[in-house]
Scaffold this motif. Structure first.
Motif, PDB file in Angstrom:
ATOM      1  N   ARG B  33       0.827  -1.216   0.000  1.00 20.42           N
ATOM      2  CA  ARG B  33       0.000   0.000   0.000  1.00 20.42           C
ATOM      3  C   ARG B  33       0.859   1.262   0.000  1.00 20.42           C
ATOM      4  N   PHE B  34       2.122   1.181   0.227  1.00 12.99           N
ATOM      5  CA  PHE B  34       2.948   2.375   0.233  1.00 12.99           C
ATOM      6  C   PHE B  34       3.746   2.507  -1.064  1.00 12.99           C
ATOM      7  N   GLU B  35       3.683   1.437  -1.876  1.00 13.54           N
ATOM      8  CA  GLU B  35       4.569   1.448  -3.056  1.00 13.54           C
ATOM      9  C   GLU B  35       4.207   2.561  -4.045  1.00 13.54           C
ATOM     10  N   LYS B  36       2.913   2.992  -4.037  1.00 13.56           N
ATOM     11  CA  LYS B  36       2.515   4.044  -4.974  1.00 13.56           C
ATOM     12  C   LYS B  36       2.776   5.438  -4.422  1.00 13.56           C
ATOM     13  N   ILE B  37       3.045   5.511  -3.120  1.00 10.51           N
ATOM     14  CA  ILE B  37       3.270   6.833  -2.501  1.00 10.51           C
ATOM     15  C   ILE B  37       4.641   7.347  -2.926  1.00 10.51           C
ATOM     16  N   PRO B  38       4.690   8.544  -3.490  1.00 13.59           N
ATOM     17  CA  PRO B  38       5.976   9.092  -3.903  1.00 13.59           C
ATOM     18  C   PRO B  38       6.890   9.293  -2.701  1.00 13.59           C
ATOM     19  N   ASP B  39       8.176   9.017  -2.857  1.00 15.52           N
ATOM     20  CA  ASP B  39       9.081   9.204  -1.728  1.00 15.52           C
ATOM     21  C   ASP B  39       9.477  10.672  -1.624  1.00 15.52           C
ATOM     22  N   PRO B  40       9.855  11.121  -0.425  1.00 13.83           N
ATOM     23  CA  PRO B  40      10.098  12.559  -0.212  1.00 13.83           C
ATOM     24  C   PRO B  40      11.211  13.122  -1.097  1.00 13.83           C
ATOM     25  N   LEU B  41      12.237  12.325  -1.309  1.00  9.10           N
ATOM     26  CA  LEU B  41      13.350  12.817  -2.121  1.00  9.10           C
ATOM     27  C   LEU B  41      12.893  13.080  -3.554  1.00  9.10           C
ATOM     28  N   GLY B  42      12.159  12.115  -4.112  1.00  9.97           N
ATOM     29  CA  GLY B  42      11.646  12.274  -5.479  1.00  9.97           C
ATOM     30  C   GLY B  42      10.755  13.492  -5.596  1.00  9.97           C
ATOM     31  N   VAL B  43       9.908  13.693  -4.572  1.00 14.05           N
ATOM     32  CA  VAL B  43       9.005  14.843  -4.590  1.00 14.05           C
ATOM     33  C   VAL B  43       9.810  16.139  -4.563  1.00 14.05           C
ATOM     34  N   LEU B  44      10.808  16.169  -3.696  1.00 12.81           N
ATOM     35  CA  LEU B  44      11.605  17.382  -3.559  1.00 12.81           C
ATOM     36  C   LEU B  44      12.349  17.689  -4.863  1.00 12.81           C
ATOM     37  N   ILE B  45      12.907  16.663  -5.469  1.00 13.97           N
ATOM     38  CA  ILE B  45      13.624  16.861  -6.730  1.00 13.97           C
ATOM     39  C   ILE B  45      12.677  17.387  -7.808  1.00 13.97           C
ATOM     40  N   GLU B  46      11.490  16.773  -7.869  1.00  9.98           N
ATOM     41  CA  GLU B  46      10.494  17.208  -8.849  1.00  9.98           C
ATOM     42  C   GLU B  46      10.100  18.673  -8.607  1.00  9.98           C
TER      43      GLU B  46
END
Lengths: 281, 267
Positions: B33-46
């Protein structure tokens, strides 16, 4: 002692004619006042003392126009202020100094003391400010004009409040145990301050208190009331010379007057106390 | 030194733990259930990218268009709610007669959730833009009315008596007693209304918006651009915090008398 010239005759003669007040909360017939009559000539300082629940605050509220009597009438200078079940709205001719204090905490001292005459359009803001500064200085309050009430001590607040009451030039000043919450020392300073202002303006004063010494020290006449229902138990003419200062408290005449008043009021206080005991038993 | 203050470190630790657990669950452990949640690092980079994969970052005009629309709607609704709700509430609190006319009506309409107003608003108002603003307004409006009413009723009756003795006319009483006396409650209402505005706004934008952060979040979901969901949520968090801070600052300015009374306005 400061000597001011008394202002022109402003009236303020008060006539309370067989006034009665009955409260009826939930069918309980509570007689607060019964057949109460009192004449107060213009300019007299009249103190009303009595045990708690004797109707003295009720009487003051009726004079102010907050409540109407159940019977009788109240007349000031030939104008009927209140009759059975009806009353004139409160107004600037009968200023009240409230027991718990009623300076607007959200306004500065200066605004508080000048708002009456300015909002009525009687004085220009500049004129009102000059008057206010002069009278505040008289009672030892200089340089606090731009402070808020929350920043002042209890004694200062009471002085500001009395200054506010006098600046709107009422015909009669109604004080409802104004010094009740003060410590003894502040209280005696306040007494002299009030007397000084009284000597200056000579308004009719109606002063409610449960403190006998205070009443005698301040007033021309002390009206001792009975426990509920409130009636006049005894009237004491206070012939102490004015201007008075605190030394008068230790005079022989003061002692005599006090004994006279205590004799009158002691039985009533005891009655009120016992009635209270019964109520809670 | 602010860096040496324990509060600063405690705050940093709180943030760190939150981001750490988020990173662990979504990027390292990849729990079910967490695999689809974007990780914080990816979000920050985006979020900080010159050339974002899903088209939204702090360097793209579209991002600011969404923000601009949301702020414009929230602000318009909030200002309208304050301008109409405060006088109405104060007047209801002050005049028993007016209160008897209006209070039952207000109490009946108030519990209707803002979102239930959406179809009505679309029918009533031209275009979806005003419908979204209307829904936002409704949420903030009742908070303002109710708090102003309570504020006016909380004023010690002795001040009204004093005003009468001082010869105030009714208008003077309203301006100099009712308004300032009710201010502490009105201020609470402002904070509440600000929060409710954002709350209703995002919901309204999800349903009826064409731009705005609510729309952006919902579009991120529809198009499986999940990082944009988190960017939208983060932006809302920042805007909400900033607007609350703004309201608090306004409140302090409005109530100098209280600040001084409480002793210099220290936090």
């Amino acid at each position: 002692m400061l000597q001011g010239s008394p202002r022109s005759e402003t009236g303020g003669a008060l006539s309370i004619r067989s006034v009665g007040k009955v409260y009826d909360p939930g069918g309980d017939h509570v007689v607060a006042l019964e057949q109460f009559s009192l004449e107060i000539p213009s300019g007299q300082f009249c103190a009303v003392v009595g045990p708690s629940g004797c109707g003295k605050t009720t009487l003051l509220n009726m004079l102010a126009g907050f409540e109407s009597p159940t019977s009788g009438e109240i007349v000031m200078d030939d104008e009927i202020l209140a009759g059975a079940g009806k009353r004139l709205a409160p107004g600037a001719d009968r200023m009240v100094v409230f027991q718990q204090g009623a300076l607007f905490p959200w306004k500065t001292v200066l605004w508080n003391v000048t708002c009456g005459p300015v909002l009525q359009g009687r004085l220009s803001p500049d004129r009102a400010e000059a008057d206010a500064r002069a009278m505040l200085a008289r009672v030892g309050l200089e340089g606090i004009e731009h402070q808020y009430p929350g920043e002042l001590s209890a004694g200062m607040l009471r002085r500001v409040e009395i200054v506010r009451a006098l600046l709107i030039e009422p015909k009669i000043l109604l004080l409802d145990e104004p010094f009740r919450a003060l410590d003894a020392l502040t209280k005696s300073v306040m007494h002299e301050c009030l007397l000084e202002l009284y000597d200056l303006t000579r308004k009719t004063v109606f002063f409610v208190t449960h403190d006998l010494e205070e009443a005698i020290f301040l007033a021309d006449r002390v009206v001792a009331m009975t426990a509920r229902p409130g009636r006049i138990k005894k009237m004491i003419k206070v012939d102490l010379p004015r201007p008075r200062d605190y030394r008068i408290v230790s005079s022989e005449r003061f002692g005599q007057l006090k004994r006279e008043a205590v004799d009158a009021i002691y039985d009533e206080a005891k009655k009120a106390f016992e009635a209270g005991e019964r109520e809670f038993a | 030194m602010i860096l040496a203050a324990p509060q600063t470190w405690q705050m940093a630790l709180g943030f760190g733990l939150f981001v750490g657990i988020w990173y662990l669950t979504s990027a390292v452990l990849k729990l079910p259930r967490f695999e689809k949640i974007p990780d914080p690092l990816g979000v920050l980079i985006e979020w900080l990218s010159w050339n974002p994969i899903y088209g939204l970052s702090i360097f793209t005009p579209d991002y600011y268009k969404h923000i601009g629309y949301s702020i414009y709607r929230a602000f318009t609704a909030f200002v309208l709610a304050v301008a109409l709700g405060v006088p109405l509430g104060l007047f209801m609190g002050w005049s028993p007669l007016f209160r008897r006319f209006t209070f039952p009506l207000v109490e009946l309409i108030r519990p209707i959730p803002p979102l239930a107003w959406v179809p009505f608003a679309i029918l009533l108002l031209p275009g979806t833009e005003w419908a979204v603003i209307f829904v936002t307004f409704i949420a903030a409006f009742f908070a303002m009315v109710l708090n102003s009413l309570l504020g006016a009723r909380s004023i010690d009756p002795v001040y009204f008596r004093a005003a009468q003795c001082l010869g105030f006319r009714p208008w003077d009483v309203f301006i100099h007693v009712v308004v300032p006396g009710a201010l502490p409650f009105v201020f609470t209402g402002l904070q509440l209304a600000m929060g409710l505005s954002w709350f209703a706004l995002v919901a309204g934008e999800m349903i009826a918006g064409r731009y705005g952060l609510g729309f952006m979040i919902f579009e991120g979901y529809s198009l499986a651009q999940y990082r944009n969901i988190i960017i939208g949520m983060g932006t809302l968090g920042l805007l909400g915090y900033a607007s609350s801070a703004g309201v608090r600052m306004l409140g302090r300015r409005m109530m100098i008398w209280r600040e001084r009374q409480l002793g210099g306005g220290a936090e």
